[in-house]
Scaffold this active site. Sequence first.
Site, mmCIF file in Angstrom:
data_model
loop_
_atom_site.group_PDB
_atom_site.id
_atom_site.type_symbol
_atom_site.label_atom_id
_atom_site.label_comp_id
_atom_site.label_asym_id
_atom_site.label_seq_id
_atom_site.Cartn_x
_atom_site.Cartn_y
_atom_site.Cartn_z
ATOM 1 N N GLY A 97 0.835 -1.354 0.060
ATOM 2 C CA GLY A 97 0.204 0.154 0.140
ATOM 3 C C GLY A 97 0.806 1.226 0.012
ATOM 4 O O GLY A 97 0.314 2.507 -0.299
ATOM 5 N N HIS A 98 2.029 0.883 0.437
ATOM 6 C CA HIS A 98 2.861 2.330 0.607
ATOM 7 C C HIS A 98 4.379 2.243 -0.148
ATOM 8 O O HIS A 98 5.069 2.005 0.219
ATOM 9 C CB HIS A 98 3.317 2.526 2.012
ATOM 10 C CG HIS A 98 3.661 3.899 2.414
ATOM 11 N ND1 HIS A 98 4.972 4.311 1.899
ATOM 12 C CD2 HIS A 98 3.117 5.134 2.996
ATOM 13 C CE1 HIS A 98 5.177 5.468 2.563
ATOM 14 N NE2 HIS A 98 4.335 6.028 2.952
ATOM 15 N N PHE A 99 3.994 2.423 -1.757
ATOM 16 C CA PHE A 99 3.187 2.602 -2.412
ATOM 17 C C PHE A 99 2.835 1.633 -3.532
ATOM 18 O O PHE A 99 4.071 1.316 -3.921
ATOM 19 C CB PHE A 99 2.971 3.945 -3.142
ATOM 20 C CG PHE A 99 3.131 5.260 -2.143
ATOM 21 C CD1 PHE A 99 1.991 5.684 -1.565
ATOM 22 C CD2 PHE A 99 4.381 5.718 -1.547
ATOM 23 C CE1 PHE A 99 2.124 6.782 -0.751
ATOM 24 C CE2 PHE A 99 4.495 6.700 -0.628
ATOM 25 C CZ PHE A 99 3.383 7.421 -0.173
ATOM 26 N N LEU A 115 8.181 2.160 -0.475
ATOM 27 C CA LEU A 115 8.857 3.106 0.387
ATOM 28 C C LEU A 115 8.604 3.021 1.874
ATOM 29 O O LEU A 115 7.641 2.531 2.028
ATOM 30 C CB LEU A 115 8.412 4.748 0.236
ATOM 31 C CG LEU A 115 8.872 5.333 -1.130
ATOM 32 C CD1 LEU A 115 8.682 6.690 -1.202
ATOM 33 C CD2 LEU A 115 10.505 5.242 -1.432
#
Lengths: 157, 93
Positions: free
Chosen positions: A37-39, A44
Site C-alpha cells: 500500500g505504501h506505495f 517506500l
Amino acid sequence: MNLEYFHLIDRIADLRLEQRSITVEARVPEKSTIFEGHFPGYPLMPGVLLIETMAQTSGWLLIALMQFQRMPFLAAVKEAKMRSFVTPGETLSVEASVIHEGSGYTMTEAKIKSGGKLACNATLTFRHVPFPNPDLRGHMEAMAKQIGFPEQMITHD
Amino acid sequence: MTSTFDRVATIIAETCDIPRDTITPESHAIDDLGIDSLDFLDIAFAIDKAFGIKLPLEKWTQEVNDGKATTEQYFVLSNLAARIDELVAAKGA
C-alpha cells in the site's frame, strides 16, 4: 526488520553507557504487506516507521541506562525530518543519544543513515515507568537477547 | 535581576504559546493555564536547563497521588518558583 510485528531493530552494533549513545543496524525487508500500500508500484519505508525505528533505538538505550528496570514510552516527536527515501533492501544504521534526563522523562536525538548518508532525524521525548507487568518485561528480555543487548545489563529483582 | 517567577513565566509563555501578560504568580499551571502533562515536560526541560536543576516531577506526582501534597503546592507558579529556588539553593549548598 519485521514490519508487521514492529520489530524494527536487527542488532545492537554499539552501546556506550558513559556517552549515553547507541548504534543499531536494521535491514529493511525486500517484501512486506506494508509496501503493497505504501506505495503500489513504488515501495517506500513509511516515515512513521522510520520514526518508530528511531524511537526503538532510543528505547533500548534508555532501557540499558535504567538497568532494565523501567520501560520508556514515546511521548513526543519534534523536528522529525525525512531527508531521503528509504526503500526495500536497504541496510540502515540508526544512532541515538540522550540530550536530557529529567525526572520520569528523557529526551533523545536520533538519526538514520543509509549508505553513510543521513536519511532522517528527530528529537524524541520518552516517559518512563517501572515495567507495567511481567509479560511485557519478559517480552522485552526475549527481544533483548535477539538483538544482542548485553546480557549482563539485564538485571533481575 | 529577573525573578525566578518571571523566568518561569517567560518559559511557559514561549513553550506553550500562552500570552505572557495572562501568567501571574497566582496562576495554576494546570487549572488556570490549561497546561497538560505532556506540555509540562517541555516546561520542565526548559526549567531544568535554565536553572541547572532537575525538577523532581515523579516525586511530586507521587505525593499528589498519595494525598500527601496538593497540586497547588507545586503548580501554582509562585509555589513552583519557590520550589525552584529551593532546588537551586540545595544544589549550591
